[in-house]
Design a protein around this motif. Structure first.
Motif, PDB file in Angstrom:
ATOM      1  N   MET A 187      -3.118 -14.461 -19.632  1.00  0.00           N
ATOM      2  CA  MET A 187      -2.633 -13.193 -19.077  1.00  0.00           C
ATOM      3  C   MET A 187      -3.804 -12.299 -18.662  1.00  0.00           C
ATOM      4  SD  MET A 187       0.654 -12.867 -18.930  1.00  0.00           S
ATOM      5  CE  MET A 187       1.079 -11.134 -19.051  1.00  0.00           C
ATOM      6  N   GLU A 188      -4.835 -12.273 -19.501  1.00  0.00           N
ATOM      7  CA  GLU A 188      -5.970 -11.399 -19.202  1.00  0.00           C
ATOM      8  C   GLU A 188      -6.759 -11.927 -17.988  1.00  0.00           C
ATOM      9  OE1 GLU A 188      -6.519  -8.524 -19.777  1.00  0.00           O
ATOM     10  OE2 GLU A 188      -8.584  -8.007 -20.235  1.00  0.00           O
ATOM     11  N   ALA A 189      -6.843 -13.254 -17.874  1.00  0.00           N
ATOM     12  CA  ALA A 189      -7.493 -13.832 -16.682  1.00  0.00           C
ATOM     13  C   ALA A 189      -6.667 -13.479 -15.436  1.00  0.00           C
ATOM     14  CB  ALA A 189      -7.636 -15.348 -16.837  1.00  0.00           C
ATOM     15  N   LEU A 190      -5.333 -13.519 -15.582  1.00  0.00           N
ATOM     16  CA  LEU A 190      -4.466 -13.184 -14.437  1.00  0.00           C
ATOM     17  C   LEU A 190      -4.572 -11.703 -14.078  1.00  0.00           C
ATOM     18  CD1 LEU A 190      -1.225 -15.183 -15.371  1.00  0.00           C
ATOM     19  CD2 LEU A 190      -2.691 -15.591 -13.390  1.00  0.00           C
ATOM     20  N   ARG A 191      -4.810 -10.862 -15.089  1.00  0.00           N
ATOM     21  CA  ARG A 191      -4.968  -9.427 -14.785  1.00  0.00           C
ATOM     22  C   ARG A 191      -6.279  -9.204 -14.009  1.00  0.00           C
ATOM     23  NH1 ARG A 191      -7.617  -4.905 -16.380  1.00  0.00           N
ATOM     24  NH2 ARG A 191      -8.820  -6.048 -17.929  1.00  0.00           N
ATOM     25  N   LEU A 192      -7.362  -9.786 -14.510  1.00  0.00           N
ATOM     26  CA  LEU A 192      -8.662  -9.528 -13.877  1.00  0.00           C
ATOM     27  C   LEU A 192      -8.797 -10.255 -12.544  1.00  0.00           C
ATOM     28  CD1 LEU A 192     -10.928  -9.647 -17.029  1.00  0.00           C
ATOM     29  CD2 LEU A 192     -10.652  -7.680 -15.503  1.00  0.00           C
ATOM     30  N   TYR A 193      -8.216 -11.451 -12.473  1.00  0.00           N
ATOM     31  CA  TYR A 193      -8.348 -12.265 -11.253  1.00  0.00           C
ATOM     32  C   TYR A 193      -6.975 -12.784 -10.833  1.00  0.00           C
ATOM     33  CZ  TYR A 193     -13.315 -12.316 -12.443  1.00  0.00           C
ATOM     34  OH  TYR A 193     -14.608 -11.956 -12.726  1.00  0.00           O
ATOM     35  N   PRO A 194      -6.080 -11.910 -10.373  1.00  0.00           N
ATOM     36  CA  PRO A 194      -4.751 -12.421  -9.994  1.00  0.00           C
ATOM     37  C   PRO A 194      -4.869 -13.375  -8.801  1.00  0.00           C
ATOM     38  CG  PRO A 194      -5.015 -10.099  -9.377  1.00  0.00           C
ATOM     39  CD  PRO A 194      -6.227 -10.473 -10.159  1.00  0.00           C
ATOM     40  N   PRO A 195      -4.437 -14.632  -8.960  1.00  0.00           N
ATOM     41  CA  PRO A 195      -4.648 -15.601  -7.867  1.00  0.00           C
ATOM     42  C   PRO A 195      -4.015 -15.134  -6.552  1.00  0.00           C
ATOM     43  CG  PRO A 195      -4.010 -16.729  -9.878  1.00  0.00           C
ATOM     44  CD  PRO A 195      -3.861 -15.267 -10.159  1.00  0.00           C
ATOM     45  N   GLY A 196      -2.809 -14.541  -6.631  1.00  0.00           N
ATOM     46  CA  GLY A 196      -2.196 -14.013  -5.409  1.00  0.00           C
ATOM     47  C   GLY A 196      -2.611 -12.552  -5.325  1.00  0.00           C
ATOM     48  N   TRP A 197      -3.688 -12.279  -4.621  1.00  0.00           N
ATOM     49  CA  TRP A 197      -4.242 -10.913  -4.705  1.00  0.00           C
ATOM     50  C   TRP A 197      -3.845 -10.051  -3.516  1.00  0.00           C
ATOM     51  CZ3 TRP A 197      -8.153  -8.440  -1.695  1.00  0.00           C
ATOM     52  CH2 TRP A 197      -8.601  -9.200  -0.623  1.00  0.00           C
ATOM     53  N   LEU A 198      -3.314 -10.686  -2.457  1.00  0.00           N
ATOM     54  CA  LEU A 198      -2.981  -9.880  -1.283  1.00  0.00           C
ATOM     55  C   LEU A 198      -1.758 -10.446  -0.567  1.00  0.00           C
ATOM     56  CD1 LEU A 198      -3.976  -7.490   0.456  1.00  0.00           C
ATOM     57  CD2 LEU A 198      -5.282  -9.123   1.796  1.00  0.00           C
ATOM     58  N   PHE A 199      -0.671  -9.688  -0.594  1.00  0.00           N
ATOM     59  CA  PHE A 199       0.545 -10.045   0.157  1.00  0.00           C
ATOM     60  C   PHE A 199       0.948  -8.813   0.943  1.00  0.00           C
ATOM     61  CE2 PHE A 199       0.675 -12.455  -3.814  1.00  0.00           C
ATOM     62  CZ  PHE A 199       0.908 -13.747  -3.372  1.00  0.00           C
ATOM     63  N   THR A 200       1.820  -8.985   1.891  1.00  0.00           N
ATOM     64  CA  THR A 200       2.228  -7.797   2.657  1.00  0.00           C
ATOM     65  C   THR A 200       3.745  -7.626   2.651  1.00  0.00           C
ATOM     66  OG1 THR A 200       2.291  -9.074   4.688  1.00  0.00           O
ATOM     67  CG2 THR A 200       0.246  -7.869   4.220  1.00  0.00           C
ATOM     68  N   ARG A 201       4.150  -6.404   2.947  1.00  0.00           N
ATOM     69  CA  ARG A 201       5.547  -6.064   3.194  1.00  0.00           C
ATOM     70  C   ARG A 201       5.565  -5.207   4.450  1.00  0.00           C
ATOM     71  NH1 ARG A 201       5.704  -9.130  -0.669  1.00  0.00           N
ATOM     72  NH2 ARG A 201       6.912  -8.796  -2.586  1.00  0.00           N
ATOM     73  N   VAL A 202       6.755  -5.078   5.060  1.00  0.00           N
ATOM     74  CA  VAL A 202       6.859  -4.176   6.197  1.00  0.00           C
ATOM     75  C   VAL A 202       8.090  -3.300   5.994  1.00  0.00           C
ATOM     76  CG1 VAL A 202       8.118  -5.810   7.689  1.00  0.00           C
ATOM     77  CG2 VAL A 202       6.650  -4.098   8.723  1.00  0.00           C
ATOM     78  N   THR A 203       7.962  -1.994   6.280  1.00  0.00           N
ATOM     79  CA  THR A 203       9.103  -1.103   6.031  1.00  0.00           C
ATOM     80  C   THR A 203      10.165  -1.336   7.109  1.00  0.00           C
ATOM     81  OG1 THR A 203       7.956   0.615   7.252  1.00  0.00           O
ATOM     82  CG2 THR A 203       7.782   0.707   4.872  1.00  0.00           C
TER      83      THR A 203
END
Ligand code: HEM
Length: 440
Positions: A297-313
């Motif tokens: 969990m702590e590795a996922l907090r510091l280095y979340p593998p999915g670090w950038l996704f997008t949404r559109v309003t």
């Protein structure tokens, strides 16, 4: 941002709760406060998957549950959910154990291992075997592996690079198009074979083929009560893309962090030794490995593998006191919240005890978003956590890994999962496996 994605993302919250950045030619708002991120993740009708980035993903891996828009999502999610039923997860855990044991068996004392590459091989084999219990012949399996690797290598870069570049007849583009076509053919022929066989083989593909949406009659949403062949193809590709390098990245970062934190490593070794006694990791042992889970969990907090996704309003909306017109790109960037000052004590420090239940309970919603949140939360979160825990326990139980010269642990920004460029580690034996362990 591309040179040092984590430092960039981690610094955003110093500028405000909602910060504007440029993603190539597109301006995007990044929520850096857990409340704002939670709103974006849970109001998936207003903050939908769409816009130029998702158009590009869909043109490659199709319109599966991870990339489809809101109005198709609930039906798709109901249809894939049985694939992750706890009974099925038990069977996948057997595959995880076997692959974790195979990985740690093949190393030798004093060897230098490219950790991410090794873990990626194990994770990809695990997801392939969980998807297709049918033994793929060696040639087909190698073909799948190669095609998935080629697609994953370029998928994220293709989301953010100009489309014109992707159409040029460059060798990399040709390789990518060929890999997508080969995957499509491979999956289609397996689906046809499964449909002919008609039996449930206990794997993900059988679950997708047999899934029925009991609520279909009440739904105004398009689509029938089951997945057709194109939809199954898109779900399989989604699982392959979502389920291999994310796990490999999480465990790689955990090993990197443990090497830098001897007290945490010693505590982990004690837990793993007490539970596994030098033997192989077993699916059923995960609840007895709480500290191993905390490290992940702590590795996922510091280095979340999915670090950038997008949404559109999809409509005019307010977020953090700002009016966003329809069509605004909002970036879901977990490290912008995970490393926010004031939310976590010493946010850049590796402290697995943050995940002790009594401490974790005090965190606000949206504070931990490595698996996303709301209706679009990762469907494979339990799968991913179980596999990461077993892999880490298997490695740490048998080997002491020390970082070796030649490593370059800067995170790669434009890969499907945020991973170290090259994490080389030297192995030294902790426990030799006995012949009896090997048979059990
Ligand atoms: C440590 C491992 C993993 C991490 C960190 C992770 C992370 C994520 C994140 C952040 C999302 C949400 C993306 C968004 O909201 O835009 C997601 C979605 C998804 N993940 Fe995972 N994932 C992991 C493992 C897996 C595995 C093993 C599988 C399948 C075998 C999987 C299948 C999926 C699917 C199907 C979705 C789309 C869900 C939906 O939109 O309804 N993931 N994952």
């Amino acid at each position: 941002m591309m040179r040092d994605p984590l430092r960039f993302a981690g610094s955003l919250s110093d500028r405000g709760d909602l910060v504007e950045v440029r993603l190539g030619p597109v301006r995007a708002c990044v929520p850096c406060h857990p409340d704002l991120l939670w709103r974006v993740l849970t109001d998936d009708r207003t903050f939908d998957k769409g816009g130029p980035f998702f158009d590009r993903v869909r043109s490659t891996i199709g319109n599966g549950v991870g990339s489809c828009p809101y109005h198709e999502h609930r039906r798709q999610r109901r249809l894939i959910q049985p694939s992750f039923h706890p009974e099925r997860l038990k069977r996948y855990a057997t595959v995880m154990e076997q692959e974790a044991a195979a990985l740690t068996d093949e190393w030798e004392h004093g060897q230098t291992v490219d950790v991410y590459r090794a873990l990626y091989g194990a994770a990809l084999r695990t997801v392939l075997r969980s998807l297709f219990a049918t033994r793929l012949d060696a040639e087909a399996a190698a073909g799948f592996r190669e095609s998935v690797e080629t697609v994953l290598d370029q998928l994220t870069a293709r989301m953010f690079l100009p489309r014109t570049l992707q159409r040029l007849p460059l060798p990399a583009n040709r390789r990518f198009d060929r890999a997508v076509a080969e995957l499509r053919r491979g999956i289609e022929s397996l689906v046809a074979e499964y449909r002919r066989g008609g039996t449930d083989r206990g794997d993900l593909l059988s679950a997708l083929i047999t899934a029925r949406d009991e609520t279909a009659h009440d739904q105004a949403a398009p689509g029938g009560d089951s997945l057709d062949d194109t939809e199954i193809h898109d779900q399989v590709l989604t699982m392959l893309a979502a389920g291999s390098d994310s796990v490999a990245a999480a465990v790689s970062w955990a090993l990197y962090l443990l090497d830098r934190t001897p007290e945490a490593l010693a505590r982990l070794q004690r837990e793993v030794d007490a539970v596994l006694g030098g033997g192989p990791a077993r699916g059923g042992s995960v609840p007895e490995l709480p500290y191993t889970g905390q490290v992940i969990m702590e590795a996922l907090r510091l280095y979340p593998p999915g670090w950038l996704f997008t949404r559109v309003t999809t409509e005019r909306t307010e977020l953090g006191g700002h009016q966003l017109p329809p069509g605004t790109t909002v970036a879901f960037c977990a490290p912008a919240v995970h490393r926010r000052t004031g939310l976590y004590d010493h946010p850049d420090a590796f402290d697995p005890d943050r995940w002790l239940p009594e401490r974790a309970r005090t965190l606000p919603k949206g504070a931990f978003a490595a698996f996303g949140g709301g209706a679009r939360k990762c469907a494979g979160d339990t799968f991913g956590l179980t596999e990461s825990t077993l892999l880490l326990a298997a490695v740490v139980g048998r080997w002491r890994l020390r970082r070796a010269p030649g490593s370059d642990v800067r995170p790669v920004a434009l890969s499907t999962a945020l991973r170290p460029r090259r994490l080389l580690m030297e192995t030294s034996t902790r426990h030799a496996r006995t012949a009896q362990d090997g048979q059990s």
